[in-house]
Scaffold this active site. Sequence first.
Site, PDB file in Angstrom:
ATOM      1  N   GLY A  58      -9.913  -2.640   7.068  1.00 56.23           N
ATOM      2  CA  GLY A  58     -10.614  -1.648   6.267  1.00 56.23           C
ATOM      3  C   GLY A  58     -10.502  -0.286   6.910  1.00 56.23           C
ATOM      4  O   GLY A  58      -9.554  -0.011   7.647  1.00 56.23           O
ATOM      5  N   SER A  59     -11.485   0.535   6.656  1.00 57.74           N
ATOM      6  CA  SER A  59     -11.423   1.916   7.141  1.00 57.74           C
ATOM      7  C   SER A  59     -11.687   1.971   8.648  1.00 57.74           C
ATOM      8  O   SER A  59     -12.399   1.127   9.205  1.00 57.74           O
ATOM      9  CB  SER A  59     -12.457   2.756   6.399  1.00 57.74           C
ATOM     10  OG  SER A  59     -13.742   2.220   6.614  1.00 57.74           O
ATOM     11  N   THR A  60     -11.161   2.993   9.261  1.00 59.09           N
ATOM     12  CA  THR A  60     -11.367   3.168  10.703  1.00 59.09           C
ATOM     13  C   THR A  60     -12.851   3.389  10.992  1.00 59.09           C
ATOM     14  O   THR A  60     -13.381   2.886  11.988  1.00 59.09           O
ATOM     15  CB  THR A  60     -10.496   4.336  11.206  1.00 59.09           C
ATOM     16  OG1 THR A  60      -9.122   3.967  10.998  1.00 59.09           O
ATOM     17  CG2 THR A  60     -10.709   4.616  12.682  1.00 59.09           C
ATOM     18  N   GLU A  61     -13.528   4.081  10.081  1.00 59.99           N
ATOM     19  CA  GLU A  61     -14.960   4.358  10.286  1.00 59.99           C
ATOM     20  C   GLU A  61     -15.766   3.045  10.371  1.00 59.99           C
ATOM     21  O   GLU A  61     -16.533   2.829  11.315  1.00 59.99           O
ATOM     22  CB  GLU A  61     -15.428   5.204   9.104  1.00 59.99           C
ATOM     23  CG  GLU A  61     -16.799   5.755   9.239  1.00 59.99           C
ATOM     24  CD  GLU A  61     -17.261   6.352   7.896  1.00 59.99           C
ATOM     25  OE1 GLU A  61     -16.424   6.529   6.994  1.00 59.99           O
ATOM     26  OE2 GLU A  61     -18.475   6.593   7.782  1.00 59.99           O
ATOM     27  N   GLY A  77     -14.537   0.111  10.859  1.00 59.78           N
ATOM     28  CA  GLY A  77     -13.972  -0.645  11.983  1.00 59.78           C
ATOM     29  C   GLY A  77     -14.642  -0.307  13.302  1.00 59.78           C
ATOM     30  O   GLY A  77     -14.935  -1.186  14.113  1.00 59.78           O
ATOM     31  N   GLU A 110      -7.609  -4.151  11.620  1.00 58.75           N
ATOM     32  CA  GLU A 110      -6.484  -3.507  10.924  1.00 58.75           C
ATOM     33  C   GLU A 110      -7.088  -2.346  10.156  1.00 58.75           C
ATOM     34  O   GLU A 110      -7.840  -2.557   9.201  1.00 58.75           O
ATOM     35  CB  GLU A 110      -5.801  -4.478   9.950  1.00 58.75           C
ATOM     36  CG  GLU A 110      -5.136  -5.679  10.594  1.00 58.75           C
ATOM     37  CD  GLU A 110      -3.830  -5.345  11.312  1.00 58.75           C
ATOM     38  OE1 GLU A 110      -3.434  -4.166  11.359  1.00 58.75           O
ATOM     39  OE2 GLU A 110      -3.219  -6.293  11.847  1.00 58.75           O
ATOM     40  N   LYS A 130     -15.317 -12.730   3.598  1.00 61.38           N
ATOM     41  CA  LYS A 130     -16.137 -11.815   2.805  1.00 61.38           C
ATOM     42  C   LYS A 130     -15.181 -10.861   2.104  1.00 61.38           C
ATOM     43  O   LYS A 130     -14.656  -9.925   2.703  1.00 61.38           O
ATOM     44  CB  LYS A 130     -17.083 -11.030   3.733  1.00 61.38           C
ATOM     45  CG  LYS A 130     -18.343 -10.548   3.108  1.00 61.38           C
ATOM     46  CD  LYS A 130     -18.313  -9.346   2.218  1.00 61.38           C
ATOM     47  CE  LYS A 130     -17.778  -8.041   2.572  1.00 61.38           C
ATOM     48  NZ  LYS A 130     -17.629  -7.186   1.347  1.00 61.38           N
ATOM     49  N   CYS A 149      -2.413   0.891   3.485  1.00 58.68           N
ATOM     50  CA  CYS A 149      -2.559   1.414   4.852  1.00 58.68           C
ATOM     51  C   CYS A 149      -1.217   1.807   5.442  1.00 58.68           C
ATOM     52  O   CYS A 149      -1.156   2.615   6.351  1.00 58.68           O
ATOM     53  CB  CYS A 149      -3.239   0.366   5.718  1.00 58.68           C
ATOM     54  SG  CYS A 149      -2.438  -1.224   5.598  1.00 58.68           S
ATOM     55  N   GLU A 163      -5.930  10.370   5.989  1.00 60.51           N
ATOM     56  CA  GLU A 163      -5.467   9.292   5.115  1.00 60.51           C
ATOM     57  C   GLU A 163      -6.035   9.528   3.714  1.00 60.51           C
ATOM     58  O   GLU A 163      -7.243   9.501   3.516  1.00 60.51           O
ATOM     59  CB  GLU A 163      -5.945   7.932   5.639  1.00 60.51           C
ATOM     60  CG  GLU A 163      -5.431   6.793   4.792  1.00 60.51           C
ATOM     61  CD  GLU A 163      -5.894   5.422   5.272  1.00 60.51           C
ATOM     62  OE1 GLU A 163      -7.085   5.249   5.550  1.00 60.51           O
ATOM     63  OE2 GLU A 163      -5.043   4.524   5.358  1.00 60.51           O
TER      64      GLU A 163
HETATM   65  P1  TAP Z   1     -14.027  -0.331   4.050  1.00 54.03           P
HETATM   66  O1  TAP Z   1     -14.974   0.473   3.276  1.00 54.03           O
HETATM   67  O2  TAP Z   1     -13.964  -0.147   5.507  1.00 54.03           O
HETATM   68  O3  TAP Z   1     -14.358  -1.857   3.667  1.00 54.03           O
HETATM   69  C1  TAP Z   1     -13.619  -2.939   4.122  1.00 54.03           C
HETATM   70  C2  TAP Z   1     -14.460  -4.188   4.088  1.00 54.03           C
HETATM   71  O4  TAP Z   1     -15.520  -4.070   5.047  1.00 54.03           O
HETATM   72  C3  TAP Z   1     -15.137  -4.466   2.746  1.00 54.03           C
HETATM   73  O5  TAP Z   1     -15.175  -5.855   2.527  1.00 54.03           O
HETATM   74  C4  TAP Z   1     -16.524  -3.902   2.973  1.00 54.03           C
HETATM   75  O6  TAP Z   1     -17.487  -4.448   2.107  1.00 54.03           O
HETATM   76  C5  TAP Z   1     -16.765  -4.329   4.411  1.00 54.03           C
HETATM   77  N1  TAP Z   1     -17.843  -3.586   5.105  1.00 54.03           N
HETATM   78  C6  TAP Z   1     -18.340  -2.366   4.812  1.00 54.03           C
HETATM   79  N2  TAP Z   1     -19.345  -2.056   5.664  1.00 54.03           N
HETATM   80  C7  TAP Z   1     -19.488  -3.104   6.504  1.00 54.03           C
HETATM   81  C8  TAP Z   1     -20.358  -3.399   7.607  1.00 54.03           C
HETATM   82  N3  TAP Z   1     -21.291  -2.554   8.015  1.00 54.03           N
HETATM   83  N4  TAP Z   1     -20.215  -4.574   8.249  1.00 54.03           N
HETATM   84  C9  TAP Z   1     -19.273  -5.459   7.862  1.00 54.03           C
HETATM   85  N5  TAP Z   1     -18.436  -5.252   6.817  1.00 54.03           N
HETATM   86  C10 TAP Z   1     -18.522  -4.087   6.161  1.00 54.03           C
HETATM   87  O7  TAP Z   1     -12.532  -0.128   3.583  1.00 54.03           O
HETATM   88  P2  TAP Z   1     -11.936  -0.088   2.125  1.00 54.03           P
HETATM   89  O8  TAP Z   1     -12.280   1.208   1.514  1.00 54.03           O
HETATM   90  O9  TAP Z   1     -12.294  -1.320   1.403  1.00 54.03           O
HETATM   91  O10 TAP Z   1     -10.372  -0.179   2.437  1.00 54.03           O
HETATM   92  C11 TAP Z   1      -9.604   0.945   2.658  1.00 54.03           C
HETATM   93  C12 TAP Z   1      -9.264   1.125   4.125  1.00 54.03           C
HETATM   94  O11 TAP Z   1      -8.691  -0.058   4.651  1.00 54.03           O
HETATM   95  C13 TAP Z   1      -8.234   2.198   4.367  1.00 54.03           C
HETATM   96  O12 TAP Z   1      -8.613   3.021   5.445  1.00 54.03           O
HETATM   97  C14 TAP Z   1      -6.981   1.425   4.726  1.00 54.03           C
HETATM   98  O13 TAP Z   1      -6.043   2.111   5.477  1.00 54.03           O
HETATM   99  C15 TAP Z   1      -7.535   0.251   5.412  1.00 54.03           C
HETATM  100  N6  TAP Z   1      -6.577  -0.846   5.375  1.00 54.03           N
HETATM  101  C16 TAP Z   1      -5.921  -1.193   6.505  1.00 54.03           C
HETATM  102  C17 TAP Z   1      -5.001  -2.215   6.463  1.00 54.03           C
HETATM  103  C18 TAP Z   1      -4.270  -2.615   7.694  1.00 54.03           C
HETATM  104  S1  TAP Z   1      -3.496  -3.998   7.589  1.00 54.03           S
HETATM  105  N7  TAP Z   1      -4.293  -1.901   8.767  1.00 54.03           N
HETATM  106  C19 TAP Z   1      -4.770  -2.895   5.286  1.00 54.03           C
HETATM  107  C20 TAP Z   1      -5.461  -2.525   4.159  1.00 54.03           C
HETATM  108  C21 TAP Z   1      -6.386  -1.496   4.224  1.00 54.03           C
HETATM  109  P3  TAP Z   1     -17.842  -3.725   0.701  1.00 54.03           P
HETATM  110  O14 TAP Z   1     -16.893  -4.247  -0.270  1.00 54.03           O
HETATM  111  O15 TAP Z   1     -19.232  -4.107   0.412  1.00 54.03           O
HETATM  112  O16 TAP Z   1     -17.708  -2.235   0.922  1.00 54.03           O
END
Ligand code: TAP
Length: 453
Positions: free
Chosen positions: A207-210, A212, A229, A154, A263, A356
């Site tokens: 994705g985000s810790t929240e 996660g 992650e 996804k 991240c 962050e």
């Molecule tokens: P999120 O908002 O957490 O979204 C990540 C993914 O999860 C997206 O595909 C999102 O879909 C999906 N998602 C959202 N709500 C969900 C739910 N209830 N159930 C299942 N999936 C759901 O993060 P983001 O803003 O895209 O990414 C930024 C964050 O990722 C930062 O905190 C960053 O540090 C972290 N990150 C960590 C790493 C590693 S390797 N540790 C790498 C990259 C990023 P939608 O597209 O529909 O929102």
Amino acid sequence: MSTFTVVNPATEETVAAVPSCSAEQADEAVARAAAAQAAWRSVGPGDRAALLRRFAEVVDTHLEELAQLEVACSGHPVGQARWEAGNVRDVLRYYSAAPERLTGQQIPVPGGLDVTFKEPVGIVGLIVPWNFPMPILGWGLAPALAAGNPVIAKPAERTPLTAIRIGELALEAGLPEGVFQVLPGKGSVVGQRLVDHEAVRKIVFTGSTEVGRHIMAGCARQVKRLTLELGGKSANIVFADANLERAAATAPSAVFDIAGQDCCARSRILVQRSVFDRFMELLEPAVRGVAVGDPRDSATEMGPLISAEHRARVASYVPDQAPVAFRGTTPAGPGFWFPPTVLAPVAADDPAFTEEVFGPVVTVVPVEDEAEAIAIANDTPYGLSGSIWTENLGRALRVARAVETGNLSVNSHASVRYWTPFGGFKQSGLGRELGPDALDAFTEVKNVFIATD
Ligand code: TAP
């Protein structure tokens, strides 16, 4: 079917309209994966390896197309986007060696023979964020397939195009139908359905810790296997005995690459007080010199942020009275631009220092000695990456062991190498991707005892 619009963050022009899948479509994809599962796990190790190698080669022949798609979709500079597409190929190649080496153990026991097998865990749901759409897809996809599992990915709503194309390339390479599917859609709909579906045995979420935490709670209901992650607030520690010129010259790319939406961004620079002023003198031209501009230009080092909403969030960390020491530039005209920004001195409770930001904002703070550097580096719920700059080997090792983080670099900012494990301590994650460790995340150990008496 509803759609969502993919927008080029550098031009604000529409790139594509992509269908947004429903929960029912997610169920259909799970049914297809389930139908493909038995055949995929029984493909011989050599044949599965050959298929993954072919997949890698097909990706390789489409590198430029994939890179250009990412430039349009994510605003990543083209050089960076080429690296990202190449990383998918490399990770597929690396794990193509795994099916033929996925060995168990033979353990001495009385009364018989004891052996272990690494069985495929089952259908894998792979939830990918928008910041690194290609690499993060590949890090889950390649070891999961190598271990004999079907995968449903996804992608993030804003950046689904490369994942969709890689899904097509998998079929072109000869992967059987249903073994790798890409389902664009909302996280709260498609992602959530993968988490809730009983037939999905493993979730890989970045994705985000929240979000996660929410996914972890969802997986707990079925004791579903989970790799997380999550976010980071990593420290770049510069000691007085470091090569200051190199440390200052490289500090911008360690936090401003992909506009800080990384991240692993080293968003807190901790500099030993005795060299703080000198370090800032060296850092200023490096920051002002970051080439911010058209991502299609191969000289560009930093592109825009992903969206207007995200830019507003990043900007909230730099209010009018913020202690901006110096900053870089941005192009005029459309696009979600934000300049590379250095904040100093910052208060210990400044959100730019504690949270962050996920944008091109870095705080620089003086520290007295090793003990204070370690204490500040660890004073965060996160623990993903970090850097240590020193010419003293003993200090490098002492500090590397003391900082609570999953990936550290000494006199370097490299966090990600596909040969080595990657993941976070504390609230930065759970489990490890890449390197030899990743296969454990996609297999269950089965122990079999055969009586000989
Ligand atoms: P999120 O908002 O957490 O979204 C990540 C993914 O999860 C997206 O595909 C999102 O879909 C999906 N998602 C959202 N709500 C969900 C739910 N209830 N159930 C299942 N999936 C759901 O993060 P983001 O803003 O895209 O990414 C930024 C964050 O990722 C930062 O905190 C960053 O540090 C972290 N990150 C960590 C790493 C590693 S390797 N540790 C790498 C990259 C990023 P939608 O597209 O529909 O929102």
